[in-house]
Scaffold this motif. Structure first.
Motif, PDB file in Angstrom:
ATOM      1  N   LEU A  81       0.840  -1.189   0.000  1.00  0.00           N
ATOM      2  CA  LEU A  81       0.000   0.000   0.000  1.00  0.00           C
ATOM      3  C   LEU A  81       0.874   1.238   0.000  1.00  0.00           C
ATOM      4  O   LEU A  81       1.868   1.299   0.727  1.00  0.00           O
ATOM      5  N   SER A  82       0.517   2.212  -0.814  1.00  0.00           N
ATOM      6  CA  SER A  82       1.239   3.483  -0.847  1.00  0.00           C
ATOM      7  C   SER A  82       0.289   4.619  -0.518  1.00  0.00           C
ATOM      8  O   SER A  82      -0.433   5.107  -1.381  1.00  0.00           O
ATOM      9  N   MET A  83       0.296   5.020   0.739  1.00  0.00           N
ATOM     10  CA  MET A  83      -0.508   6.166   1.175  1.00  0.00           C
ATOM     11  C   MET A  83       0.386   7.172   1.878  1.00  0.00           C
ATOM     12  O   MET A  83      -0.053   7.885   2.773  1.00  0.00           O
ATOM     13  N   GLY A  84       1.665   7.187   1.478  1.00  0.00           N
ATOM     14  CA  GLY A  84       2.591   8.130   2.084  1.00  0.00           C
ATOM     15  C   GLY A  84       2.633   7.947   3.598  1.00  0.00           C
ATOM     16  O   GLY A  84       2.605   6.825   4.113  1.00  0.00           O
ATOM     17  N   GLY A  85       2.664   9.057   4.295  1.00  0.00           N
ATOM     18  CA  GLY A  85       2.838   9.033   5.757  1.00  0.00           C
ATOM     19  C   GLY A  85       1.682   8.419   6.525  1.00  0.00           C
ATOM     20  O   GLY A  85       1.799   8.175   7.723  1.00  0.00           O
ATOM     21  N   ALA A  86       0.557   8.161   5.873  1.00  0.00           N
ATOM     22  CA  ALA A  86      -0.562   7.503   6.556  1.00  0.00           C
ATOM     23  C   ALA A  86      -0.437   5.984   6.503  1.00  0.00           C
ATOM     24  O   ALA A  86      -1.170   5.264   7.179  1.00  0.00           O
ATOM     25  N   THR A  87       0.506   5.473   5.716  1.00  0.00           N
ATOM     26  CA  THR A  87       0.531   4.040   5.411  1.00  0.00           C
ATOM     27  C   THR A  87       0.808   3.170   6.634  1.00  0.00           C
ATOM     28  O   THR A  87       0.183   2.123   6.805  1.00  0.00           O
ATOM     29  N   ALA A  88       1.744   3.579   7.475  1.00  0.00           N
ATOM     30  CA  ALA A  88       2.079   2.754   8.648  1.00  0.00           C
ATOM     31  C   ALA A  88       0.816   2.478   9.455  1.00  0.00           C
ATOM     32  O   ALA A  88       0.499   1.327   9.777  1.00  0.00           O
ATOM     33  N   GLY A  89       0.071   3.533   9.760  1.00  0.00           N
ATOM     34  CA  GLY A  89      -1.150   3.365  10.540  1.00  0.00           C
ATOM     35  C   GLY A  89      -2.167   2.509   9.820  1.00  0.00           C
ATOM     36  O   GLY A  89      -2.799   1.628  10.423  1.00  0.00           O
ATOM     37  N   VAL A  90      -2.330   2.729   8.526  1.00  0.00           N
ATOM     38  CA  VAL A  90      -3.343   1.975   7.778  1.00  0.00           C
ATOM     39  C   VAL A  90      -2.969   0.491   7.711  1.00  0.00           C
ATOM     40  O   VAL A  90      -3.822  -0.383   7.892  1.00  0.00           O
ATOM     41  N   LEU A  91      -1.708   0.181   7.455  1.00  0.00           N
ATOM     42  CA  LEU A  91      -1.310  -1.234   7.378  1.00  0.00           C
ATOM     43  C   LEU A  91      -1.462  -1.918   8.737  1.00  0.00           C
ATOM     44  O   LEU A  91      -1.900  -3.083   8.810  1.00  0.00           O
ATOM     45  N   ILE A  92      -1.102  -1.231   9.805  1.00  0.00           N
ATOM     46  CA  ILE A  92      -1.268  -1.816  11.141  1.00  0.00           C
ATOM     47  C   ILE A  92      -2.756  -2.055  11.420  1.00  0.00           C
ATOM     48  O   ILE A  92      -3.140  -3.071  12.015  1.00  0.00           O
ATOM     49  N   VAL A 363      -0.905   8.178  18.003  1.00  0.00           N
ATOM     50  CA  VAL A 363       0.055   8.176  16.888  1.00  0.00           C
ATOM     51  C   VAL A 363      -0.708   8.562  15.618  1.00  0.00           C
ATOM     52  O   VAL A 363      -1.741   7.956  15.309  1.00  0.00           O
ATOM     53  N   THR A 364      -0.206   9.548  14.888  1.00  0.00           N
ATOM     54  CA  THR A 364      -0.893   9.943  13.653  1.00  0.00           C
ATOM     55  C   THR A 364       0.049   9.876  12.454  1.00  0.00           C
ATOM     56  O   THR A 364       1.263   9.968  12.588  1.00  0.00           O
ATOM     57  N   GLY A 365      -0.562   9.726  11.288  1.00  0.00           N
ATOM     58  CA  GLY A 365       0.193   9.730  10.044  1.00  0.00           C
ATOM     59  C   GLY A 365      -0.620  10.414   8.965  1.00  0.00           C
ATOM     60  O   GLY A 365      -1.855  10.429   9.012  1.00  0.00           O
ATOM     61  N   ARG A 366       0.086  10.976   7.989  1.00  0.00           N
ATOM     62  CA  ARG A 366      -0.649  11.672   6.926  1.00  0.00           C
ATOM     63  C   ARG A 366       0.208  11.704   5.669  1.00  0.00           C
ATOM     64  O   ARG A 366       1.429  11.835   5.748  1.00  0.00           O
ATOM     65  N   GLY A 367      -0.432  11.557   4.510  1.00  0.00           N
ATOM     66  CA  GLY A 367       0.383  11.472   3.317  1.00  0.00           C
ATOM     67  C   GLY A 367      -0.252  11.984   2.053  1.00  0.00           C
ATOM     68  O   GLY A 367      -1.358  12.526   2.054  1.00  0.00           O
ATOM     69  N   MET A 368       0.485  11.787   0.961  1.00  0.00           N
ATOM     70  CA  MET A 368       0.141  12.195  -0.397  1.00  0.00           C
ATOM     71  C   MET A 368       0.024  13.726  -0.465  1.00  0.00           C
ATOM     72  O   MET A 368       0.708  14.423   0.252  1.00  0.00           O
ATOM     73  N   THR A 369      -0.840  14.242  -1.341  1.00  0.00           N
ATOM     74  CA  THR A 369      -0.989  15.691  -1.459  1.00  0.00           C
ATOM     75  C   THR A 369      -1.971  16.158  -0.385  1.00  0.00           C
ATOM     76  O   THR A 369      -3.051  16.651  -0.677  1.00  0.00           O
ATOM     77  N   LEU A 370      -1.564  15.942   0.867  1.00  0.00           N
ATOM     78  CA  LEU A 370      -2.375  16.217   2.063  1.00  0.00           C
ATOM     79  C   LEU A 370      -3.599  15.305   2.147  1.00  0.00           C
ATOM     80  O   LEU A 370      -4.467  15.527   2.988  1.00  0.00           O
ATOM     81  N   ASN A 371      -3.705  14.247   1.338  1.00  0.00           N
ATOM     82  CA  ASN A 371      -4.974  13.552   1.163  1.00  0.00           C
ATOM     83  C   ASN A 371      -5.337  12.517   2.224  1.00  0.00           C
ATOM     84  O   ASN A 371      -6.508  12.303   2.492  1.00  0.00           O
ATOM     85  N   THR A 372      -4.344  11.818   2.762  1.00  0.00           N
ATOM     86  CA  THR A 372      -4.640  10.624   3.553  1.00  0.00           C
ATOM     87  C   THR A 372      -4.223  10.819   5.009  1.00  0.00           C
ATOM     88  O   THR A 372      -3.244  11.496   5.290  1.00  0.00           O
ATOM     89  N   ALA A 373      -4.979  10.218   5.922  1.00  0.00           N
ATOM     90  CA  ALA A 373      -4.616  10.337   7.337  1.00  0.00           C
ATOM     91  C   ALA A 373      -5.014   9.071   8.091  1.00  0.00           C
ATOM     92  O   ALA A 373      -6.032   8.447   7.785  1.00  0.00           O
ATOM     93  N   SER A 374      -4.182   8.707   9.068  1.00  0.00           N
ATOM     94  CA  SER A 374      -4.493   7.556   9.908  1.00  0.00           C
ATOM     95  C   SER A 374      -4.112   7.860  11.348  1.00  0.00           C
ATOM     96  O   SER A 374      -3.280   8.727  11.610  1.00  0.00           O
ATOM     97  N   CYS A 375      -4.756   7.150  12.257  1.00  0.00           N
ATOM     98  CA  CYS A 375      -4.510   7.374  13.678  1.00  0.00           C
ATOM     99  C   CYS A 375      -4.581   6.048  14.422  1.00  0.00           C
ATOM    100  O   CYS A 375      -5.419   5.200  14.124  1.00  0.00           O
ATOM    101  N   LEU A 376      -3.678   5.873  15.369  1.00  0.00           N
ATOM    102  CA  LEU A 376      -3.705   4.737  16.296  1.00  0.00           C
ATOM    103  C   LEU A 376      -3.688   5.286  17.716  1.00  0.00           C
ATOM    104  O   LEU A 376      -2.953   6.238  18.000  1.00  0.00           O
ATOM    105  N   ILE A 377      -4.476   4.695  18.573  1.00  0.00           N
ATOM    106  CA  ILE A 377      -4.322   4.964  20.005  1.00  0.00           C
ATOM    107  C   ILE A 377      -3.820   3.672  20.631  1.00  0.00           C
ATOM    108  O   ILE A 377      -4.472   2.623  20.549  1.00  0.00           O
ATOM    109  N   LEU A 378      -2.615   3.752  21.169  1.00  0.00           N
ATOM    110  CA  LEU A 378      -1.939   2.587  21.727  1.00  0.00           C
ATOM    111  C   LEU A 378      -1.942   2.676  23.254  1.00  0.00           C
ATOM    112  O   LEU A 378      -1.806   3.764  23.822  1.00  0.00           O
ATOM    113  N   GLY A 379      -2.100   1.506  23.871  1.00  0.00           N
ATOM    114  CA  GLY A 379      -2.133   1.471  25.332  1.00  0.00           C
ATOM    115  C   GLY A 379      -1.099   0.503  25.881  1.00  0.00           C
ATOM    116  O   GLY A 379      -0.955  -0.608  25.388  1.00  0.00           O
ATOM    117  N   GLY A 380      -0.394   0.934  26.887  1.00  0.00           N
ATOM    118  CA  GLY A 380       0.650   0.114  27.483  1.00  0.00           C
ATOM    119  C   GLY A 380       0.096  -0.860  28.499  1.00  0.00           C
ATOM    120  O   GLY A 380      -0.989  -0.670  29.043  1.00  0.00           O
TER     121      GLY A 380
END
Lengths: 382, 144
Positions: A81-92, A363-380
């Motif tokens: 998947l290629s969603m720029g900076g949002a990809t890590a969150g989306v793949l997880i 944790v947030t990520g965002r990519g492409m021409t400002l188009n994509t965004a993802s968010c994770l809330i992680l708990g320890g």
């Protein structure tokens, strides 16, 4: 409380910096081996492989094929998947959903790139193939964010100095991170006197460019509790995307970022006040301001004063942000290291940059021409 | 597009009406025959109602600067000797938004909310729409 039907059991990071003898996939393999070790897993335990091609990966959407062959994995689920900076969150998120559905038990999410050695310039023109924005000299990622910065400044009185405080504070954090590439402290004057890239963004408003790789192992909460390292549960997840650009009057303000965070809060059953530490996607300093507003840490238009002086966003402040240094100073792994730092903070592994008692991380990520965004809330759970 | 030279518009069945309008000194956008929406960039279907029928609608060419940047970095050979130059996001009075420049390209006197009017500028033999400020005027007079 929280969704908690999948967890992160291992993170692995390759060497970072300029690594001219490596390829995106040799670095990805290095990170994958490190993540297996971190989780205490064998390669045979991994039955899912989700990948993000680097800017210098030749395979494009077929990247999973080449990396899977290299890693000797014949997975139950895979894809790239290629969603720029949002990809890590989306793949997880995709890994977490597959695990929850019983389609896989342990999924490796992997990214590797040689952007530094390969000379990736992030200078592509947006627009359509035929009506390229390059006709008007609009090239590169900085210009898109600079549009947002300029309008934020005009509407809310945000200043370049306030953006500078983000750069200065991220560098302070990187100075405490032995793995960060840029560790030499900078001052607000350094920021102000750094050359202009796309006005209003100076050089020190821009992230660095790096070679490196990151792998994140996602599994069930039960399996994660058998791992070598303390498990980190996924409490909430969200995505938002504004795929129209000129079609939306507020495209520059990235309204989808607010959507993706509010979904994650709802799923986690928490609110901004519950977040102990935040890893906010920072391709440019202005992005941190947008995220602070969209994630509800301050009202729209108030992120400039929020970051001024760095007091609230630095370690020891109300909301420590990008505690490893972020894309601006640690390394530009397109948001993947934001996930790693979130996991490490929640495990209590961060030494001099540890946030005391960190229990929830956004944790947030965002990519492409400002188009994509993802968010994770992680708990320890440590 | 070309390597090194000016990034040229590529005329297609979908965008031809836009660029032919520019050749004739008229700024036109697509008007959806299904829902009446005015749209830019050119597209084969309306992003609002997905109708595939459209006509070309002349617009006033007046609008305001939603945001602007001044590019200092040399990203592209055709633009390297022109830095610093501006790029603007223009909101047309009729609704659509487009990417363009305000003349003069090196002009530093830009602001968000500035009123602008389209002009047609020659770029390596191709006519392209750009804008000039109409701040402080009624916009009715030609600049220069």
């Amino acid at each position: 409380m929280g969704w908690r039907r999948a967890a992160i059991s291992g993170v692995g990071v390759s060497r970072q910096g300029k690594l001219p003898d490596e390829t995106p996939n040799s670095l990805a393999a290095e990170a994958f081996v490190a993540a297996l070790d971190d989780a205490g897993l064998r390669r045979e335990n991994v039955d899912g492989l989700l990948t993000m091609p680097g800017t210098k990966s030749p395979e494009g959407a077929k990247h999973y094929l080449a990396l899977g062959e290299q890693l000797g994995i014949n997975p139950r689920i895979t894809g790239s998947l290629s969603m720029g900076g949002a990809t890590a969150g989306v793949l997880i998120q995709q890994a977490a959903l597959a695990i929850d559905a019983g389609m896989a038990s342990t999924v490796a999410c992997v990214f590797g790139d040689t952007a530094k050695t390969g000379g990736s310039r992030f200078n592509a023109a947006a627009g359509t193939d035929t009506d390229s924005w390059g006709i008007w000299g609009m090239f590169g990622n900085a210009a898109n964010s600079a549009f947002g910065a300029q309008r934020h400044m005009a509407r809310y009185g945000t200043t370049s100095e306030q953006l500078g405080w983000v750069a200065v504070t991220m560098r302070e954090h990187a100075a405490l991170n032995p793995d960060a590439i840029m560790r030499e402290r900078i001052t607000l004057d350094d920021h102000q006197s750094s050359r202009m890239i796309v006005d209003p963004l100076h050089l020190l408003d821009c992230c660095i460019i790096s070679d490196g790789a990151v792998a994140v192992i996602v599994t069930s909460p039960e399996r994660a509790r058998d791992a070598r390292s303390a498990p980190v549960d996924i409490w909430g997840m969200g995505q938002g995307h504004t795929l129209e650009k000129l079609g939306r009057p507020d495209w520059w303000y990235l309204p989808h970022q607010a959507d993706c965070v509010s979904d994650a809060y709802r799923m986690a059953g928490v609110s901004p006040a519950d977040i102990d530490v935040a890893q906010l996607y920072d391709n440019f300093t202005i992005s941190v301001l947008f995220w602070l507003e969209h994630a509800g840490f301050c009202a729209p238009g108030e992120a400039g004063p929020f970051v001024e002086g760095g007091k609230r966003i630095r370690l020891g402040g109300d909301l420590p942000v990008n505690t490893a240094g972020g894309n601006l100073s640690e390394s530009y792994m397109q948001g993947w290291l934001h996930v790693v730092e979130g996991v490490r903070q929640l495990r209590g592994e961060c030494g001099p940059r540890q946030v005391d008692g960190a229990r929830l991380c956004l944790v947030t990520g965002r990519g492409m021409t400002l188009n994509t965004a993802s968010c994770l809330i992680l708990g320890g759970t440590a | 597009m070309s390597d090194g030279g000016f990034v040229r518009p590529v005329r297609t069945e979908v965008n031809r009406g836009f660029w032919e309008g520019v050749d004739d000194g008229v700024l036109r956008v697509q008007r959806c025959l299904g829902c009446g929406e005015l749209r830019y960039p050119p597209a084969s279907r309306c992003p609002r109602c997905l109708d595939a029928e459209w006509t070309w609608q002349p617009v006033s060419g007046r609008g305001e600067v939603l945001s602007y940047v001044v590019v200092h970095q040399r990203y592209h050979p055709a633009w390297s000797d022109r830095v610093p130059y501006n790029v603007v996001l223009v909101q047309l009075d009729e609704g659509p938004r487009l990417i363009s420049n305000v003349l003069p390209l090196s002009g530093a006197d830009l602001r968000v909310g500035m009123a602008v009017r389209v002009v047609f500028d020659d770029e390596d033999g191709v006519r392209v729409p750009r804008f000039v400020s109409t701040d402080g005027t009624d916009g009715a007079t030609e600049p220069n």
